[in-house]
Write a protein that holds these residues in place. Structure first.
Motif, PDB file in Angstrom:
ATOM      1  N   SER A  59      -1.720 -11.993  -8.205  1.00  9.95           N
ATOM      2  CA  SER A  59      -1.363 -13.047  -7.249  1.00  9.95           C
ATOM      3  C   SER A  59      -2.301 -13.121  -6.053  1.00  9.95           C
ATOM      4  CB  SER A  59       0.078 -12.835  -6.761  1.00  9.95           C
ATOM      5  OG  SER A  59       0.185 -11.582  -6.112  1.00  9.95           O
ATOM      6  N   SER A  60      -3.210 -12.158  -5.898  1.00 11.41           N
ATOM      7  CA  SER A  60      -4.182 -12.243  -4.787  1.00 11.41           C
ATOM      8  C   SER A  60      -5.353 -11.305  -5.046  1.00 11.41           C
ATOM      9  CB  SER A  60      -3.522 -11.897  -3.439  1.00 11.41           C
ATOM     10  OG  SER A  60      -3.251 -10.515  -3.363  1.00 11.41           O
ATOM     11  N   ILE A  62      -8.442  -9.070  -5.855  1.00 12.78           N
ATOM     12  CA  ILE A  62      -9.244  -8.756  -7.047  1.00 12.78           C
ATOM     13  C   ILE A  62      -8.572  -9.301  -8.316  1.00 12.78           C
ATOM     14  CG2 ILE A  62     -10.131  -6.839  -8.447  1.00 12.78           C
ATOM     15  CD1 ILE A  62     -10.398  -5.204  -5.834  1.00 12.78           C
ATOM     16  N   ARG A  82       4.689  -9.761  -8.142  1.00 11.45           N
ATOM     17  CA  ARG A  82       6.064 -10.103  -7.769  1.00 11.45           C
ATOM     18  C   ARG A  82       6.209 -11.573  -7.369  1.00 11.45           C
ATOM     19  NH1 ARG A  82       6.490  -5.790  -3.185  1.00 11.45           N
ATOM     20  NH2 ARG A  82       4.424  -6.728  -2.973  1.00 11.45           N
ATOM     21  N   ARG A  83       5.179 -12.147  -6.716  1.00 17.76           N
ATOM     22  CA  ARG A  83       5.328 -13.501  -6.150  1.00 17.76           C
ATOM     23  C   ARG A  83       4.989 -14.577  -7.185  1.00 17.76           C
ATOM     24  NH1 ARG A  83       1.326 -12.976  -1.429  1.00 17.76           N
ATOM     25  NH2 ARG A  83       0.405 -11.589  -2.991  1.00 17.76           N
ATOM     26  N   LEU A 112       6.118  -3.648 -10.342  1.00 18.33           N
ATOM     27  CA  LEU A 112       5.662  -2.399 -10.979  1.00 18.33           C
ATOM     28  C   LEU A 112       6.598  -1.232 -10.684  1.00 18.33           C
ATOM     29  CD1 LEU A 112       1.797  -2.669 -10.463  1.00 18.33           C
ATOM     30  CD2 LEU A 112       2.950  -2.369 -12.661  1.00 18.33           C
ATOM     31  N   ASN A 138      -4.003  -3.449 -12.253  1.00 20.79           N
ATOM     32  CA  ASN A 138      -4.674  -3.753 -10.988  1.00 20.79           C
ATOM     33  C   ASN A 138      -3.721  -3.734  -9.790  1.00 20.79           C
ATOM     34  OD1 ASN A 138      -6.857  -5.143  -9.290  1.00 20.79           O
ATOM     35  ND2 ASN A 138      -5.179  -6.624  -9.242  1.00 20.79           N
ATOM     36  N   TYR A 203      -2.572   7.123  -0.360  1.00 23.46           N
ATOM     37  CA  TYR A 203      -3.334   6.221  -1.243  1.00 23.46           C
ATOM     38  C   TYR A 203      -4.339   7.021  -2.074  1.00 23.46           C
ATOM     39  CZ  TYR A 203      -6.361   2.292  -2.604  1.00 23.46           C
ATOM     40  OH  TYR A 203      -7.111   1.369  -3.308  1.00 23.46           O
ATOM     41  N   VAL A 237     -13.663  -3.952  -0.835  1.00 20.36           N
ATOM     42  CA  VAL A 237     -13.849  -5.287  -1.429  1.00 20.36           C
ATOM     43  C   VAL A 237     -12.981  -6.273  -0.660  1.00 20.36           C
ATOM     44  CG1 VAL A 237     -13.529  -6.641  -3.550  1.00 20.36           C
ATOM     45  CG2 VAL A 237     -14.191  -4.239  -3.718  1.00 20.36           C
ATOM     46  N   SER A 239     -10.293  -8.782   0.068  1.00 21.15           N
ATOM     47  CA  SER A 239      -9.001  -9.095  -0.572  1.00 21.15           C
ATOM     48  C   SER A 239      -7.922  -9.071   0.516  1.00 21.15           C
ATOM     49  CB  SER A 239      -8.682  -8.052  -1.653  1.00 21.15           C
ATOM     50  OG  SER A 239      -8.258  -6.848  -1.049  1.00 21.15           O
ATOM     51  N   ASN A 244      -1.648  -5.859   3.343  1.00 22.15           N
ATOM     52  CA  ASN A 244      -0.520  -5.348   2.562  1.00 22.15           C
ATOM     53  C   ASN A 244      -0.367  -3.830   2.597  1.00 22.15           C
ATOM     54  OD1 ASN A 244       0.069  -7.963   1.739  1.00 22.15           O
ATOM     55  ND2 ASN A 244      -1.351  -7.857   0.021  1.00 22.15           N
TER      56      ASN A 244
HETATM   57  N1  LIG Z   1      -9.877  -4.287  -1.887  1.00 21.33           N
HETATM   58  C1  LIG Z   1     -10.388  -3.089  -1.891  1.00 21.33           C
HETATM   59  O1  LIG Z   1     -11.160  -2.720  -0.997  1.00 21.33           O
HETATM   60  C2  LIG Z   1     -10.091  -2.154  -3.028  1.00 21.33           C
HETATM   61  C3  LIG Z   1     -10.931  -1.060  -3.225  1.00 21.33           C
HETATM   62  C4  LIG Z   1     -10.656  -0.184  -4.258  1.00 21.33           C
HETATM   63  C5  LIG Z   1      -9.557  -0.404  -5.085  1.00 21.33           C
HETATM   64  N2  LIG Z   1      -8.748  -1.472  -4.873  1.00 21.33           N
HETATM   65  C6  LIG Z   1      -7.598  -1.639  -5.763  1.00 21.33           C
HETATM   66  O2  LIG Z   1      -7.608  -2.935  -6.306  1.00 21.33           O
HETATM   67  C7  LIG Z   1      -6.291  -3.317  -6.659  1.00 21.33           C
HETATM   68  C8  LIG Z   1      -6.035  -4.728  -6.170  1.00 21.33           C
HETATM   69  O3  LIG Z   1      -6.016  -4.734  -4.755  1.00 21.33           O
HETATM   70  P1  LIG Z   1      -6.597  -5.909  -3.861  1.00 21.33           P
HETATM   71  O4  LIG Z   1      -7.687  -5.345  -3.056  1.00 21.33           O
HETATM   72  O5  LIG Z   1      -6.858  -7.116  -4.673  1.00 21.33           O
HETATM   73  O6  LIG Z   1      -5.365  -6.122  -2.869  1.00 21.33           O
HETATM   74  P2  LIG Z   1      -4.338  -7.332  -2.706  1.00 21.33           P
HETATM   75  O7  LIG Z   1      -5.066  -8.593  -2.461  1.00 21.33           O
HETATM   76  O8  LIG Z   1      -3.354  -6.859  -1.694  1.00 21.33           O
HETATM   77  O9  LIG Z   1      -3.635  -7.436  -4.135  1.00 21.33           O
HETATM   78  C9  LIG Z   1      -2.669  -6.510  -4.544  1.00 21.33           C
HETATM   79  C10 LIG Z   1      -1.897  -7.079  -5.715  1.00 21.33           C
HETATM   80  O10 LIG Z   1      -0.917  -6.109  -6.112  1.00 21.33           O
HETATM   81  C11 LIG Z   1       0.325  -6.762  -6.270  1.00 21.33           C
HETATM   82  N3  LIG Z   1       1.456  -5.871  -6.005  1.00 21.33           N
HETATM   83  C12 LIG Z   1       1.747  -5.212  -4.852  1.00 21.33           C
HETATM   84  N4  LIG Z   1       2.915  -4.560  -4.982  1.00 21.33           N
HETATM   85  C13 LIG Z   1       3.362  -4.814  -6.244  1.00 21.33           C
HETATM   86  C14 LIG Z   1       4.516  -4.444  -6.985  1.00 21.33           C
HETATM   87  N5  LIG Z   1       5.479  -3.672  -6.440  1.00 21.33           N
HETATM   88  N6  LIG Z   1       4.641  -4.883  -8.255  1.00 21.33           N
HETATM   89  C15 LIG Z   1       3.696  -5.661  -8.819  1.00 21.33           C
HETATM   90  N7  LIG Z   1       2.590  -6.056  -8.173  1.00 21.33           N
HETATM   91  C16 LIG Z   1       2.429  -5.637  -6.905  1.00 21.33           C
HETATM   92  C17 LIG Z   1       0.298  -7.914  -5.267  1.00 21.33           C
HETATM   93  O11 LIG Z   1       1.152  -8.970  -5.677  1.00 21.33           O
HETATM   94  P3  LIG Z   1       2.636  -9.267  -5.131  1.00 21.33           P
HETATM   95  O12 LIG Z   1       2.656  -8.947  -3.674  1.00 21.33           O
HETATM   96  O13 LIG Z   1       2.819 -10.718  -5.439  1.00 21.33           O
HETATM   97  O14 LIG Z   1       3.544  -8.404  -5.956  1.00 21.33           O
HETATM   98  C18 LIG Z   1      -1.157  -8.352  -5.365  1.00 21.33           C
HETATM   99  O15 LIG Z   1      -1.289  -9.285  -6.413  1.00 21.33           O
HETATM  100  C19 LIG Z   1      -5.370  -2.262  -6.051  1.00 21.33           C
HETATM  101  O16 LIG Z   1      -4.968  -1.354  -7.048  1.00 21.33           O
HETATM  102  C20 LIG Z   1      -6.251  -1.546  -5.053  1.00 21.33           C
HETATM  103  O17 LIG Z   1      -5.857  -0.223  -4.834  1.00 21.33           O
HETATM  104  C21 LIG Z   1      -8.982  -2.343  -3.872  1.00 21.33           C
END
Ligand SMILES: NC(=O)c1ccc[n+]([C@@H]2O[C@H](COP(=O)([O-])OP(=O)(O)OC[C@H]3O[C@@H](n4cnc5c(N)ncnc54)[C@H](OP(=O)(O)O)[C@@H]3O)[C@@H](O)[C@H]2O)c1
Length: 335
Positions: A59-60, A62, A82-83, A112, A138, A203, A237, A239, A244
């Motif tokens: 939903s947002s 990556i 979730r959204r 999740l 993800n 984390y 990255v 995002s 959140n």
């Molecule tokens: N951005 C970075 O710098 C970075 C670096 C390394 C790794 N990562 C990893 O990349 C992945 C994606 O993160 P992002 O950076 O894209 O952050 P983000 O924009 O906050 O996206 C997080 C996603 O996880 C979902 N989520 C959160 N809680 C959830 C739940 N209880 N059940 C199901 N889905 C849930 C959110 O959707 P809803 O709120 O709609 O449920 C959202 O779609 C994560 O695993 C993060 O640890 C990110």
């Protein structure tokens, strides 16, 4: 003294080659196996077209960008988070940018942390598409708080979401992949799954847990050569991750979001993720410098890496305590 011109030529070529490689490495956005795969390896366009890919956290950030790029390639998509309204928005854009039709993209709201729903969710995807070729684990949340100030409930919630939620879904999907003797389990870990960082103890622990889990699962399924376990380790990255994050209290929202300009562009991170998927890389580091260099340092000279992390960490903690965004102010200061 007589100059040996052949020697000058040979040494000149060697030094030029080394300088070019160092320059390349300084500009690299991934580890050496990933760079090689991007240059010489299989293309996501041929490997992933027509495959059924289930993306969590779609939903947002990556996950959203993964959905767009996979749709353009022609993968069939199951999108979860979730959204539901945000998933509908992502689906609409996927259809706009691709030749996919409404039935090629399944919206499947999923929490999740609600592990009791994961078997039914897996069956829903199987009923719709008949198979799952790729699961992209993800969905997840990060953390911004010091251990001494943080409630244990926060640690429990992080592990429940990032670790247990992920492996629970994997269990049901892997069962199906084992029956078919093929599939890819792709998990969005992090460079925080390799190294440590202040303000993110929970984390980092959850991502280390994922790394340990999938690195141990991989040899357990090694007798199935067409099943791949792929860990993706991105650095920072762009995002919604900072909006959140978990804070010291489970119900407290992070207000200190800051600027994202120093982070890797989401589309670049996702492109390299797709290259890693197409080439079945076991682990891929995806990051700009200096984080990439720190990964190498961590791997080969951990004591030096600790010295560096302690220095940078001091500044991050100081900034965090004085209420400025930890990373951005560090960047501004050092640039
Ligand atoms: N951005 C970075 O710098 C970075 C670096 C390394 C790794 N990562 C990893 O990349 C992945 C994606 O993160 P992002 O950076 O894209 O952050 P983000 O924009 O906050 O996206 C997080 C996603 O996880 C979902 N989520 C959160 N809680 C959830 C739940 N209880 N059940 C199901 N889905 C849930 C959110 O959707 P809803 O709120 O709609 O449920 C959202 O779609 C994560 O695993 C993060 O640890 C990110």
């Amino acid at each position: 003294m007589e100059v040996c011109w052949p020697c000058v030529l040979v040494w000149g070529s060697i030094i030029t080659f080394v300088i070019i490689q160092i320059r390349r490495w300084l500009r690299a956005e991934g580890d050496l196996t990933l760079l090689w795969a991007e240059w010489r390896g299989k293309k996501p366009e041929t490997e992933l077209r027509g495959k059924v890919v289930w993306v969590t956290g779609a939903s947002s950030g990556i996950g959203e960008e993964l959905a767009f790029q996979l749709a353009k390639i022609g993968s069939l998509l199951a999108l979860s988070a979730r959204r539901e309204n945000e998933l509908e928005r992502v689906k609409k854009k996927c259809i706009e940018v691709s030749s996919l039709s409404d039935k090629d993209i399944l919206i499947l709201p999923l929490d999740l942390t609600d592990r009791s729903s994961h078997e039914a969710a897996t069956n829903t995807v199987l009923k719709h598409f008949g198979k799952i070729d790729v699961l992209v684990n993800n969905g997840g949340r990060s953390q911004r708080s010091l251990f001494v100030d943080t409630s244990i409930d926060v640690y429990s919630a992080i592990m429940e979401l990032n670790y247990l939620g992920t492996i629970s879904l994997t269990k049901f999907v892997l069962d199906h992949m084992l029956q078919r003797k093929q599939g890819k389990i792709v998990t969005m870990s992090s460079v925080m799954g390799i190294m440590g960082a202040p303000l993110a103890t929970g984390y980092c622990a959850s991502k280390h847990a994922l790394q340990g889990f999938f690195n141990s699962l991989r040899p357990e399924v090694a007798e199935y050569p067409d099943i791949s376990i792929i860990n993706i380790c991105p650095g920072p990255v762009q995002s919604q991750i900072i909006q959140n994050v978990f804070t010291e209290d489970i119900s407290k929202v992070n207000k200190n979001v800051g600027d994202q300009s120093h982070k890797m562009a989401t589309d670049r991170c996702v492109r390299l993720t797709l290259v890693s998927m197409a080439n079945d890389l076991k682990e891929a580091w995806i990051s700009d410098q200096p984080y990439l260099a720190v990964c190498y340092l961590w791997q080969y000279a951990p004591t030096w890496a600790w010295w560096l992390i302690n220095r940078v960490g001091k500044t991050r903690i100081k900034n965090f305590k004085s209420g400025v965004d930890a990373d951005v102010s560090y960047y501004k200061k050092s640039s």
